[in-house]
Design an enzyme around this catalytic site. Structure first.
Site, PDB file in Angstrom:
ATOM      1  N   TYR A 113     -24.774 -11.516  66.630  1.00 49.04           N
ATOM      2  CA  TYR A 113     -23.886 -10.558  65.975  1.00 49.04           C
ATOM      3  C   TYR A 113     -23.258 -11.259  64.777  1.00 49.04           C
ATOM      4  CZ  TYR A 113     -20.105  -7.280  65.129  1.00 49.04           C
ATOM      5  OH  TYR A 113     -19.232  -6.397  64.535  1.00 49.04           O
ATOM      6  N   ASP A 156     -27.617  -7.633  65.219  1.00 55.78           N
ATOM      7  CA  ASP A 156     -26.973  -6.969  64.087  1.00 55.78           C
ATOM      8  C   ASP A 156     -26.670  -8.029  63.043  1.00 55.78           C
ATOM      9  OD1 ASP A 156     -25.358  -5.710  62.282  1.00 55.78           O
ATOM     10  OD2 ASP A 156     -23.896  -4.972  63.743  1.00 55.78           O
ATOM     11  N   HIS A 257     -25.059   2.376  66.404  1.00 55.99           N
ATOM     12  CA  HIS A 257     -26.353   1.739  66.107  1.00 55.99           C
ATOM     13  C   HIS A 257     -27.439   2.289  67.035  1.00 55.99           C
ATOM     14  CE1 HIS A 257     -24.887  -1.897  63.749  1.00 55.99           C
ATOM     15  NE2 HIS A 257     -23.754  -1.419  64.237  1.00 55.99           N
TER      16      HIS A 257
END
Length: 266
Positions: A113, A156, A257
DNA sequence: ATGGTCGAATGTCGA
């Protein structure tokens, strides 16, 4: 082996969706980001009853990552070497943004992340660039030790690498996610030997993985492509298919997402 | 209607 990555935006708020997703797509390994929970806050019973091992890494309410696997999960590592903790000028805040483990037949998978960056002038933007460089360094080390290593960096990335990865470049003038330094940092990871294994099958404008909850971005098809599966050469040659599960962005209780799914046949 | 959302250690921030 089917692997997937998904910024879940709170695992506790979406455990039912995770379980349904795993079953619906017969997923072997799922990497999650933004679990927004410490491990002790999670009730993993249903996942374990479904046959999955779980490793969660969360230190506060903001980020947190996890790996869910039914094909083994060993040699779990948390965080990247050389990553500065944030914020350096405050106390008591430590972030959890990376977690890796070995699954299946010797595949090391990183659930990542990447820091958002907030605003160009914000210290968090410089932190994001340093974090990406630390990721590149770790990824480079892996392949310098073993060029045939099976390694995959998923998650991500909070970077839209190409203009076509956002719905309107003019909207992003002066904003993060599309700046040249961020794109260069992303490219450096790719150039270290980790190719985007999804793009070849799903290229072109409008292929997104994220739509802001605000301003009706999803129904207006105004999204961003910021979630990626980057594979080492050994992984690249094992890819037999991939898709972005846009259906998961629909309906009440969706994350902002969509999951990205990749099939591997070693 | 010129905005419109979520989640969390919520009364505010971060995404």
């Amino acid at each position: 082996m089917r692997i997937a990555t998904w910024n879940i935006n709170s695992l506790r708020a979406r455990m039912d969706r995770v379980l349904a997703f795993l079953e619906r797509h017969d997923v072997d390994v799922l990497a999650l980001q933004e679990t927004k929970a410490k491990p002790e806050q999670l009730d993993l019973t249903a996942l374990q009853e479904a046959g999955y091992e779980v490793s969660a890494h969360g230190l506060n309410q903001w980020n947190g990552v996890a790996l869910i696997s039914r094909v083994g999960l060993s040699d779990v590592r948390t965080e990247l070497p050389d990553v500065p903790s944030w914020p350096e000028d405050e106390t008591g805040v430590v972030e959890a943004r990376a977690l890796s483990g070995v699954v299946g037949d010797g595949l090391r998978i990183w659930s990542l992340y990447v820091p958002n960056g907030r605003e160009l002038e914000h210290p968090h933007y410089a932190y994001k660039l340093r974090w990406l460089e630390a990721l590149r360094a770790e990824a480079s080390r892996t392949l310098s030790e073993d060029p045939a290593a099976r390694a995959v960096l998923v998650g991500d990335f909070n970077v839209a690498p190409m203009d076509e990865d956002v719905w309107d470049m003019s909207f992003f003038e002066g904003k993060t996610h599309v700046t040249e330094p961020e794109r260069a940092a992303f490219r450096a990871v790719v150039d270290a030997g980790y190719a985007d294994v999804v793009r070849p099958d799903h290229e072109g404008p409008g292929v997104y993985t994220y739509w802001d909850y605000q301003a009706l971005r999803f129904p207006k098809k105004e999204g961003m492509r910021i979630d990626f599966v980057l594979g080492s050469p050994a992984v690249q040659s094992a890819v037999s298919g991939s898709f972005i599960d846009r259906e998961e962005r629909k309906g009440k209780g969706a994350s902002d997402h969509a999951p990205v799914v990749v099939d591997l046949e070693f």
